[in-house]
Design a protein around this motif. Structure first.
Motif, PDB file in Angstrom:
ATOM      1  N   LEU A 177      -1.850   2.532 -28.258  1.00 26.15           N
ATOM      2  CA  LEU A 177      -1.513   3.558 -27.283  1.00 26.15           C
ATOM      3  C   LEU A 177      -2.255   3.284 -25.984  1.00 26.15           C
ATOM      4  N   GLY A 178      -1.627   3.678 -24.888  1.00 26.68           N
ATOM      5  CA  GLY A 178      -2.288   3.603 -23.601  1.00 26.68           C
ATOM      6  C   GLY A 178      -3.298   4.734 -23.472  1.00 26.68           C
ATOM      7  N   PRO A 179      -4.085   4.720 -22.399  1.00 26.75           N
ATOM      8  CA  PRO A 179      -5.115   5.759 -22.250  1.00 26.75           C
ATOM      9  C   PRO A 179      -4.532   7.171 -22.166  1.00 26.75           C
ATOM     10  N   ASN A 180      -3.404   7.327 -21.469  1.00 28.92           N
ATOM     11  CA  ASN A 180      -2.795   8.659 -21.365  1.00 28.92           C
ATOM     12  C   ASN A 180      -2.209   9.121 -22.685  1.00 28.92           C
ATOM     13  N   GLU A 181      -1.587   8.192 -23.417  1.00 29.34           N
ATOM     14  CA  GLU A 181      -1.023   8.554 -24.721  1.00 29.34           C
ATOM     15  C   GLU A 181      -2.128   8.881 -25.719  1.00 29.34           C
ATOM     16  N   THR A 182      -3.234   8.151 -25.646  1.00 34.06           N
ATOM     17  CA  THR A 182      -4.361   8.441 -26.523  1.00 34.06           C
ATOM     18  C   THR A 182      -4.919   9.827 -26.234  1.00 34.06           C
ATOM     19  N   LEU A 183      -5.030  10.164 -24.955  1.00 36.24           N
ATOM     20  CA  LEU A 183      -5.523  11.486 -24.576  1.00 36.24           C
ATOM     21  C   LEU A 183      -4.539  12.573 -24.999  1.00 36.24           C
ATOM     22  N   ASP A 184      -3.237  12.322 -24.829  1.00 38.24           N
ATOM     23  CA  ASP A 184      -2.229  13.295 -25.264  1.00 38.24           C
ATOM     24  C   ASP A 184      -2.296  13.523 -26.770  1.00 38.24           C
ATOM     25  N   ARG A 185      -2.427  12.429 -27.519  1.00 39.14           N
ATOM     26  CA  ARG A 185      -2.502  12.552 -28.974  1.00 39.14           C
ATOM     27  C   ARG A 185      -3.737  13.333 -29.378  1.00 39.14           C
ATOM     28  N   HIS A 186      -4.867  13.026 -28.755  1.00 44.43           N
ATOM     29  CA  HIS A 186      -6.110  13.717 -29.083  1.00 44.43           C
ATOM     30  C   HIS A 186      -6.001  15.218 -28.775  1.00 44.43           C
ATOM     31  N   ALA A 187      -5.423  15.558 -27.639  1.00 43.37           N
ATOM     32  CA  ALA A 187      -5.257  16.972 -27.280  1.00 43.37           C
ATOM     33  C   ALA A 187      -4.323  17.675 -28.254  1.00 43.37           C
ATOM     34  N   LEU A 188      -3.273  16.993 -28.659  1.00 44.07           N
ATOM     35  CA  LEU A 188      -2.328  17.598 -29.598  1.00 44.07           C
ATOM     36  C   LEU A 188      -2.972  17.798 -30.969  1.00 44.07           C
ATOM     37  N   VAL A 189      -3.748  16.810 -31.422  1.00 42.96           N
ATOM     38  CA  VAL A 189      -4.447  16.950 -32.710  1.00 42.96           C
ATOM     39  C   VAL A 189      -5.448  18.098 -32.647  1.00 42.96           C
ATOM     40  N   MET A 190      -6.196  18.185 -31.546  1.00 44.55           N
ATOM     41  CA  MET A 190      -7.165  19.283 -31.412  1.00 44.55           C
ATOM     42  C   MET A 190      -6.464  20.633 -31.382  1.00 44.55           C
ATOM     43  N   ALA A 191      -5.317  20.702 -30.702  1.00 42.24           N
ATOM     44  CA  ALA A 191      -4.568  21.960 -30.660  1.00 42.24           C
ATOM     45  C   ALA A 191      -4.088  22.364 -32.051  1.00 42.24           C
ATOM     46  N   CYS A 192      -3.649  21.379 -32.820  1.00 43.11           N
ATOM     47  CA  CYS A 192      -3.196  21.682 -34.193  1.00 43.11           C
ATOM     48  C   CYS A 192      -4.345  22.213 -35.037  1.00 43.11           C
ATOM     49  N   TRP A 193      -5.508  21.549 -34.959  1.00 43.49           N
ATOM     50  CA  TRP A 193      -6.629  21.959 -35.808  1.00 43.49           C
ATOM     51  C   TRP A 193      -7.252  23.270 -35.343  1.00 43.49           C
ATOM     52  N   LEU A 194      -7.285  23.493 -34.031  1.00 45.28           N
ATOM     53  CA  LEU A 194      -7.817  24.774 -33.557  1.00 45.28           C
ATOM     54  C   LEU A 194      -6.886  25.917 -33.944  1.00 45.28           C
ATOM     55  N   ALA A 195      -5.582  25.681 -33.877  1.00 47.64           N
ATOM     56  CA  ALA A 195      -4.635  26.715 -34.282  1.00 47.64           C
ATOM     57  C   ALA A 195      -4.738  27.004 -35.771  1.00 47.64           C
ATOM     58  N   ALA A 196      -5.154  26.039 -36.561  1.00 46.50           N
ATOM     59  CA  ALA A 196      -5.289  26.248 -38.009  1.00 46.50           C
ATOM     60  C   ALA A 196      -6.675  26.756 -38.381  1.00 46.50           C
ATOM     61  N   ALA A 197      -7.694  26.302 -37.682  1.00 51.60           N
ATOM     62  CA  ALA A 197      -9.063  26.620 -38.098  1.00 51.60           C
ATOM     63  C   ALA A 197      -9.428  28.082 -37.863  1.00 51.60           C
ATOM     64  N   LEU A 198      -9.000  28.648 -36.757  1.00 49.89           N
ATOM     65  CA  LEU A 198      -9.387  30.027 -36.462  1.00 49.89           C
ATOM     66  C   LEU A 198      -8.797  31.025 -37.460  1.00 49.89           C
ATOM     67  N   PRO A 199      -7.491  31.007 -37.732  1.00 46.37           N
ATOM     68  CA  PRO A 199      -6.978  31.923 -38.766  1.00 46.37           C
ATOM     69  C   PRO A 199      -7.566  31.635 -40.146  1.00 46.37           C
ATOM     70  N   ALA A 200      -7.796  30.362 -40.455  1.00 42.36           N
ATOM     71  CA  ALA A 200      -8.381  30.033 -41.761  1.00 42.36           C
ATOM     72  C   ALA A 200      -9.791  30.606 -41.877  1.00 42.36           C
ATOM     73  N   ALA A 201     -10.569  30.528 -40.796  1.00 45.75           N
ATOM     74  CA  ALA A 201     -11.927  31.094 -40.835  1.00 45.75           C
ATOM     75  C   ALA A 201     -11.882  32.598 -41.032  1.00 45.75           C
ATOM     76  N   PHE A 202     -10.966  33.276 -40.366  1.00 47.77           N
ATOM     77  CA  PHE A 202     -10.833  34.731 -40.552  1.00 47.77           C
ATOM     78  C   PHE A 202     -10.426  35.062 -41.981  1.00 47.77           C
ATOM     79  N   LEU A 203      -9.476  34.294 -42.519  1.00 51.28           N
ATOM     80  CA  LEU A 203      -9.019  34.560 -43.889  1.00 51.28           C
ATOM     81  C   LEU A 203     -10.129  34.296 -44.904  1.00 51.28           C
ATOM     82  N   PHE A 204     -10.899  33.220 -44.714  1.00 54.59           N
ATOM     83  CA  PHE A 204     -12.015  32.951 -45.627  1.00 54.59           C
ATOM     84  C   PHE A 204     -13.061  34.060 -45.523  1.00 54.59           C
TER      85      PHE A 204
END
Length: 154
Positions: free
Chosen positions: A4-31
């Motif tokens: 991946l190029g630098p922009n695609e790597t940054l896009d992928r990283h941001a998308l992965v972080m968005a996925c995990w943040l969207a999952a981690a916060l509700p999971a923490a509340f449920l736990f």
């Protein structure tokens, strides 16, 4: 896999972080609620949301044609291992937190491990997935494969 190029790597990283943040916060509340007065349904829902985050990460990897980075693998393994060791230690001590929620936590950890193993088998095949963890093979003198070398000089 194409690099991946630098922009695609940054896009992928941001998308992965968005996925995990969207999952981690509700999971923490449920736990948190599940360990309190909620009980098993909330704990199992927390594990289900974590698995949804994992599936979202796999989808992002498929879209970008990449796999998990070593840092992502290490972080996931450390978090899973720490949670599992903490659960086993609390269960052995007989803490009421683990004793009261033993069954849903056991089901959650087993299901999470099974999903990761299933993903590895689907992605790499059973033999190659096992060889990824077969460190003993690298130490046998007759079976050394230079492609699998850990970088040490002989």
């Amino acid at each position: 896999m194409t690099p991946l190029g630098p922009n695609e790597t940054l896009d992928r990283h941001a998308l992965v972080m968005a996925c995990w943040l969207a999952a981690a916060l509700p999971a923490a509340f449920l736990f948190d609620y599940g360990f309190g007065q909620g009980g098993a349904p909330y704990l199992l829902s927390g594990f289900a949301i974590i698995l949804a985050g994992f599936v979202a990460h796999v989808i992002v990897n498929a879209v970008y044609g990449t796999g998990f980075s070593p840092r992502e693998l290490g972080l996931g393994l450390i978090i899973y291992g720490f949670g599992l060791v903490l659960f086993v230690a609390l269960s052995l001590v007989g803490a009421p937190l683990a004793a009261h929620n033993f069954m849903p936590l056991s089901v959650g950890f087993i299901t999470t491990g099974a999903v990761v193993i299933f993903y590895l088998i689907i992605r790499y095949g059973a033999r190659q997935a096992f060889e990824g963890f077969d460190a003993i093979r690298d130490f046998r003198s007759g079976d050394r494969d230079p492609a699998r070398s850990t970088g040490g000089s002989e």
